[in-house]
Design a protein around this motif. Structure first.
Motif, PDB file in Angstrom:
ATOM      1  N   TRP A  22       0.859  -1.190   0.000  1.00 52.22           N
ATOM      2  CA  TRP A  22       0.000   0.000   0.000  1.00 52.22           C
ATOM      3  C   TRP A  22       0.894   1.240   0.000  1.00 52.22           C
ATOM      4  O   TRP A  22       1.629   1.490   0.960  1.00 52.22           O
ATOM      5  N   LEU A  23       0.797   2.039  -1.055  1.00 55.18           N
ATOM      6  CA  LEU A  23       1.654   3.202  -1.250  1.00 55.18           C
ATOM      7  C   LEU A  23       0.943   4.482  -0.817  1.00 55.18           C
ATOM      8  O   LEU A  23      -0.176   4.754  -1.247  1.00 55.18           O
ATOM      9  N   HIS A  24       1.606   5.272   0.020  1.00 59.07           N
ATOM     10  CA  HIS A  24       1.009   6.497   0.566  1.00 59.07           C
ATOM     11  C   HIS A  24       1.044   7.658  -0.434  1.00 59.07           C
ATOM     12  O   HIS A  24       1.645   7.564  -1.505  1.00 59.07           O
ATOM     13  N   GLY A  25       0.430   8.750  -0.036  1.00 61.15           N
ATOM     14  CA  GLY A  25       0.375   9.936  -0.877  1.00 61.15           C
ATOM     15  C   GLY A  25       1.523  10.902  -0.628  1.00 61.15           C
ATOM     16  O   GLY A  25       2.377  10.689   0.240  1.00 61.15           O
ATOM     17  N   LEU A  26       1.530  11.987  -1.369  1.00 63.19           N
ATOM     18  CA  LEU A  26       2.577  13.002  -1.302  1.00 63.19           C
ATOM     19  C   LEU A  26       2.710  13.571   0.108  1.00 63.19           C
ATOM     20  O   LEU A  26       1.718  13.968   0.723  1.00 63.19           O
ATOM     21  N   GLY A  27       3.948  13.605   0.622  1.00 59.01           N
ATOM     22  CA  GLY A  27       4.216  14.200   1.916  1.00 59.01           C
ATOM     23  C   GLY A  27       3.859  13.335   3.109  1.00 59.01           C
ATOM     24  O   GLY A  27       4.092  13.725   4.253  1.00 59.01           O
ATOM     25  N   VAL A 113      -1.705  -7.853  -3.926  1.00 56.63           N
ATOM     26  CA  VAL A 113      -2.457  -6.679  -4.384  1.00 56.63           C
ATOM     27  C   VAL A 113      -1.551  -5.462  -4.249  1.00 56.63           C
ATOM     28  O   VAL A 113      -0.891  -5.268  -3.221  1.00 56.63           O
ATOM     29  N   LEU A 114      -1.517  -4.650  -5.290  1.00 58.77           N
ATOM     30  CA  LEU A 114      -0.783  -3.390  -5.264  1.00 58.77           C
ATOM     31  C   LEU A 114      -1.799  -2.268  -5.092  1.00 58.77           C
ATOM     32  O   LEU A 114      -2.715  -2.119  -5.901  1.00 58.77           O
ATOM     33  N   ALA A 115      -1.664  -1.509  -4.002  1.00 61.52           N
ATOM     34  CA  ALA A 115      -2.643  -0.482  -3.657  1.00 61.52           C
ATOM     35  C   ALA A 115      -1.951   0.856  -3.449  1.00 61.52           C
ATOM     36  O   ALA A 115      -0.748   0.919  -3.179  1.00 61.52           O
ATOM     37  N   GLY A 116      -2.715   1.931  -3.559  1.00 57.22           N
ATOM     38  CA  GLY A 116      -2.133   3.234  -3.292  1.00 57.22           C
ATOM     39  C   GLY A 116      -3.170   4.329  -3.235  1.00 57.22           C
ATOM     40  O   GLY A 116      -4.259   4.216  -3.815  1.00 57.22           O
ATOM     41  N   PHE A 117      -2.821   5.404  -2.516  1.00 52.66           N
ATOM     42  CA  PHE A 117      -3.684   6.574  -2.374  1.00 52.66           C
ATOM     43  C   PHE A 117      -2.987   7.783  -2.991  1.00 52.66           C
ATOM     44  O   PHE A 117      -1.798   8.010  -2.740  1.00 52.66           O
ATOM     45  N   SER A 118      -3.725   8.555  -3.795  1.00 51.09           N
ATOM     46  CA  SER A 118      -3.222   9.783  -4.393  1.00 51.09           C
ATOM     47  C   SER A 118      -1.960   9.491  -5.223  1.00 51.09           C
ATOM     48  O   SER A 118      -2.019   8.688  -6.152  1.00 51.09           O
ATOM     49  N   GLN A 119      -0.821  10.095  -4.889  1.00 48.96           N
ATOM     50  CA  GLN A 119       0.396   9.806  -5.644  1.00 48.96           C
ATOM     51  C   GLN A 119       0.735   8.323  -5.586  1.00 48.96           C
ATOM     52  O   GLN A 119       1.211   7.745  -6.571  1.00 48.96           O
ATOM     53  N   GLY A 120       0.474   7.697  -4.446  1.00 52.35           N
ATOM     54  CA  GLY A 120       0.694   6.256  -4.339  1.00 52.35           C
ATOM     55  C   GLY A 120      -0.236   5.468  -5.238  1.00 52.35           C
ATOM     56  O   GLY A 120       0.132   4.416  -5.770  1.00 52.35           O
ATOM     57  N   GLY A 121      -1.476   5.971  -5.432  1.00 51.45           N
ATOM     58  CA  GLY A 121      -2.415   5.333  -6.352  1.00 51.45           C
ATOM     59  C   GLY A 121      -1.963   5.457  -7.794  1.00 51.45           C
ATOM     60  O   GLY A 121      -2.133   4.531  -8.592  1.00 51.45           O
TER      61      GLY A 121
END
Length: 223
Positions: A22-27, A113-121
């Motif tokens: 799970w990849l986070h967003g910017l900052g 599963v590859l997941a992410g939010f915002s930049q991570g998405g």
């Protein structure tokens, strides 16, 4: 950029047979999303390992060059010239290394599963569509395609039928809903299996959304 990323790893109570990266967003950092694991309300005997990597620190153009955790530089708010593609490619290599590390640890690619939010998405979409082995699913929250309204180059045939969950807030003032819709339309035109969900929220994650994510993950892993 080194391909080795520091991560927060949340292990299940039983030996892991599946993994979510799970990849986070910017900052943000991996610590920003690690608390979602108990909030998902998964069955107590689930066997999913959750990995929350920290993006490297770099200067971000739209934030006056301020150094923060970022998967790539954001050059402008123009969707067609927003993502620094050289940075996207560099982070993709780091994401692939994370996936390959799980495979080496005994989790088959089709159980990841590859997941992410915002930049991570953005990174989960780009990297998942191009990964050379079959994945269990791709989750893209409040994000867009780094290539705007067209699919990335060098798409992987192995993930042509991989389930994609796309969720977006209708009140998002950071990544406009229209950017998510452009990505959805490009994916669907390319024949991808997209589940599209919107929520009455800004650029965030809400409990109703986590419930839907939980159900989707259990479907991906057939638990």
């Amino acid at each position: 950029m080194s391909n080795t990323l520091e991560c927060i790893v949340v292990e299940p109570r039983t030996p892991a047979t599946a993994a979510v990266i799970w990849l986070h967003g910017l900052g943000d950092s991996g610590a920003g999303f690690a608390p979602v694991v108990p909030a998902l309300g998964l069955p107590s005997d689930h066997s999913i390992r959750f990995i929350f990597p920290h993006a490297p620190e770099q200067a971000v153009t739209i934030n006056a060059g301020y150094v923060m955790r970022a998967w790539y530089d954001i050059k402008s708010m123009d969707l067609h010239d927003r993502a620094d593609m050289q940075g996207v490619i560099a982070s993709e290599a780091s994401v692939k290394a994370l996936i390959n590390a799980q495979i080496a640890a005994g989790i088959p690619s089709e159980r990841i599963v590859l997941a992410g939010f915002s930049q991570g998405g953005v990174m989960s979409l780009f990297s998942g569509l191009r990964f050379e082995q079959k994945l269990a699913g791709i989750m893209a929250l409040s994000c867009y395609l780094p290539t705007g309204d067209v699919l990335p180059a060098q798409l992987s045939p192995e993930n042509a039928q991989t389930p994609i969950l796309q969720q977006h807030g209708i009140q998002d003032d950071v990544v406009p809903l229209s950017a998510g819709i452009l990505a959805k339309e490009a994916l669907m035109a390319g024949g991808y299996k997209v589940q599209w969900q919107t929520y009455p929220m800004p650029h965030s994650v809400i409990p109703a959304q986590l419930k839907d994510i939980s159900q989707w993950l259990l479907q991906c892993f057939e638990m």
